[in-house]
Design a protein around this motif. Structure first.
Motif, PDB file in Angstrom:
ATOM      1  N   ALA A   1       1.723  17.048 -12.396  1.00 63.23           N
ATOM      2  CA  ALA A   1       1.638  18.468 -12.045  1.00 63.23           C
ATOM      3  C   ALA A   1       2.803  19.237 -12.663  1.00 63.23           C
ATOM      4  O   ALA A   1       2.627  20.348 -13.178  1.00 63.23           O
ATOM      5  CB  ALA A   1       1.629  18.640 -10.528  1.00 63.23           C
ATOM      6  N   ARG A   2       3.993  18.626 -12.620  1.00 61.84           N
ATOM      7  CA  ARG A   2       5.169  19.278 -13.215  1.00 61.84           C
ATOM      8  C   ARG A   2       5.020  19.404 -14.727  1.00 61.84           C
ATOM      9  O   ARG A   2       5.344  20.445 -15.317  1.00 61.84           O
ATOM     10  CB  ARG A   2       6.433  18.478 -12.884  1.00 61.84           C
ATOM     11  N   ILE A  37       3.818   5.559  -5.555  1.00 60.22           N
ATOM     12  CA  ILE A  37       3.713   5.598  -7.020  1.00 60.22           C
ATOM     13  C   ILE A  37       2.660   6.613  -7.442  1.00 60.22           C
ATOM     14  O   ILE A  37       2.876   7.416  -8.350  1.00 60.22           O
ATOM     15  CB  ILE A  37       3.370   4.200  -7.580  1.00 60.22           C
ATOM     16  N   HIS A  38       1.510   6.573  -6.747  1.00 59.63           N
ATOM     17  CA  HIS A  38       0.415   7.518  -7.045  1.00 59.63           C
ATOM     18  C   HIS A  38       0.869   8.957  -6.819  1.00 59.63           C
ATOM     19  O   HIS A  38       0.620   9.831  -7.661  1.00 59.63           O
ATOM     20  CB  HIS A  38      -0.790   7.195  -6.162  1.00 59.63           C
ATOM     21  N   ASP A  39       1.537   9.183  -5.682  1.00 55.82           N
ATOM     22  CA  ASP A  39       2.015  10.531  -5.369  1.00 55.82           C
ATOM     23  C   ASP A  39       3.055  10.993  -6.393  1.00 55.82           C
ATOM     24  O   ASP A  39       3.065  12.162  -6.794  1.00 55.82           O
ATOM     25  CB  ASP A  39       2.615  10.569  -3.960  1.00 55.82           C
ATOM     26  N   SER A  40       3.923  10.058  -6.789  1.00 55.78           N
ATOM     27  CA  SER A  40       4.960  10.400  -7.773  1.00 55.78           C
ATOM     28  C   SER A  40       4.341  10.743  -9.119  1.00 55.78           C
ATOM     29  O   SER A  40       4.749  11.711  -9.769  1.00 55.78           O
ATOM     30  CB  SER A  40       5.933   9.227  -7.938  1.00 55.78           C
ATOM     31  N   LYS A  41       3.347   9.942  -9.527  1.00 59.09           N
ATOM     32  CA  LYS A  41       2.659  10.215 -10.793  1.00 59.09           C
ATOM     33  C   LYS A  41       1.946  11.559 -10.732  1.00 59.09           C
ATOM     34  O   LYS A  41       1.981  12.333 -11.686  1.00 59.09           O
ATOM     35  CB  LYS A  41       1.651   9.107 -11.096  1.00 59.09           C
ATOM     36  N   GLU A  47       0.836  -1.211   0.000  1.00 58.31           N
ATOM     37  CA  GLU A  47       0.000   0.000   0.000  1.00 58.31           C
ATOM     38  C   GLU A  47       0.867   1.257   0.000  1.00 58.31           C
ATOM     39  O   GLU A  47       0.547   2.240  -0.686  1.00 58.31           O
ATOM     40  CB  GLU A  47      -0.942  -0.010   1.203  1.00 58.31           C
ATOM     41  N   ASN A  48       1.956   1.214   0.779  1.00 61.10           N
ATOM     42  CA  ASN A  48       2.879   2.352   0.814  1.00 61.10           C
ATOM     43  C   ASN A  48       3.525   2.592  -0.551  1.00 61.10           C
ATOM     44  O   ASN A  48       3.657   3.733  -1.001  1.00 61.10           O
ATOM     45  CB  ASN A  48       3.964   2.141   1.866  1.00 61.10           C
ATOM     46  N   ILE A  49       3.925   1.482  -1.196  1.00 56.88           N
ATOM     47  CA  ILE A  49       4.534   1.569  -2.515  1.00 56.88           C
ATOM     48  C   ILE A  49       3.535   2.146  -3.517  1.00 56.88           C
ATOM     49  O   ILE A  49       3.868   3.046  -4.302  1.00 56.88           O
ATOM     50  CB  ILE A  49       5.039   0.187  -2.990  1.00 56.88           C
TER      51      ILE A  49
END
Length: 202
Positions: free
Chosen positions: A68-69, A59-63, A53-55
């Motif tokens: 956003a960038r 991944i979701h946060d990174s995407k 779940e953390n991974i």
């Protein structure tokens, strides 16, 4: 003899008791090991699930951060493109406006203007007509009024600002207008330039 029998029975009984105790001990140990293994598996599963779940969250946060960038870069690039586009358009339009101003002061301008007004008078059809020209061209009023028409021609200085040349003709009876002003020519030229240059925004 009886003592020997008693001792033998006692030994046999003790053996049975010890064997039963050993079996119960082994069964208890087996149950404890199973319970321990079960708890260990559950703990490992929980840890793995939590790690998964953390991974996934990372991944979701990174995407999300990457998107956003990318969106920010796209917006900045679009802003720069729009600013550059406006800069190019303004330069072209300013150059065109300068050339039209030069043309309005040339010997060919009067003939061109009268021909455009004559054409516009024909295009708006029968009826009373008003010809709008710039204040710089008011000296041509009499020549404009003398153009061959079956109805009255009224010549006025246009109230529009930055009317640098050309003319607009309005049929006041039919409410039909034809625009041969420099402003309209610049607008048409701007649209044509945007399409041909690929600078038109979709």
């Amino acid at each position: 003899m009886e003592t020997n029998n008693l001792t033998e029975k006692l030994n046999t009984f003790t053996s049975f008791v010890l064997q039963d105790a050993q079996e119960k001990r082994e069964k208890l140990l087996e149950d404890v090991e199973k319970e321990y293994s079960k708890k260990l598996d559950e703990s490992e599963t929980s840890i793995l699930q939590s790690a998964y779940e953390n991974i996934q969250q990372n991944i979701h946060d990174s995407k999300k951060e990457a998107n956003a960038r990318v969106l920010h870069v796209q917006m900045e690039s679009r802003k720069k493109l729009i600013l550059k586009r406006e800069e190019i358009i303004n330069e072209i339009m300013e150059l065109s406006r300068k050339r039209l101003n030069e043309f309005a002061k040339s010997d060919e301008y009067e003939e061109w203007l009268l021909s455009k007004i004559k054409k516009a008078l024909e295009e708006v059809g029968k009826g009373s007509k008003t010809v709008y020209i710039s204040s710089d061209d008011i000296g041509l009023k009499e020549k404009i009024e003398q153009l061959p028409q079956m109805s009255k021609i009224n010549v006025e200085v246009t109230p529009e600002r930055n009317f640098i040349g050309g003319a607009k003709v309005l049929n006041t009876d039919r409410k039909v207008a034809v625009d041969y002003s420099f402003g309209e020519m610049l607008s048409l030229q701007k649209q044509a330039f945007l399409q041909s240059s690929g600078l038109a925004l979709s």
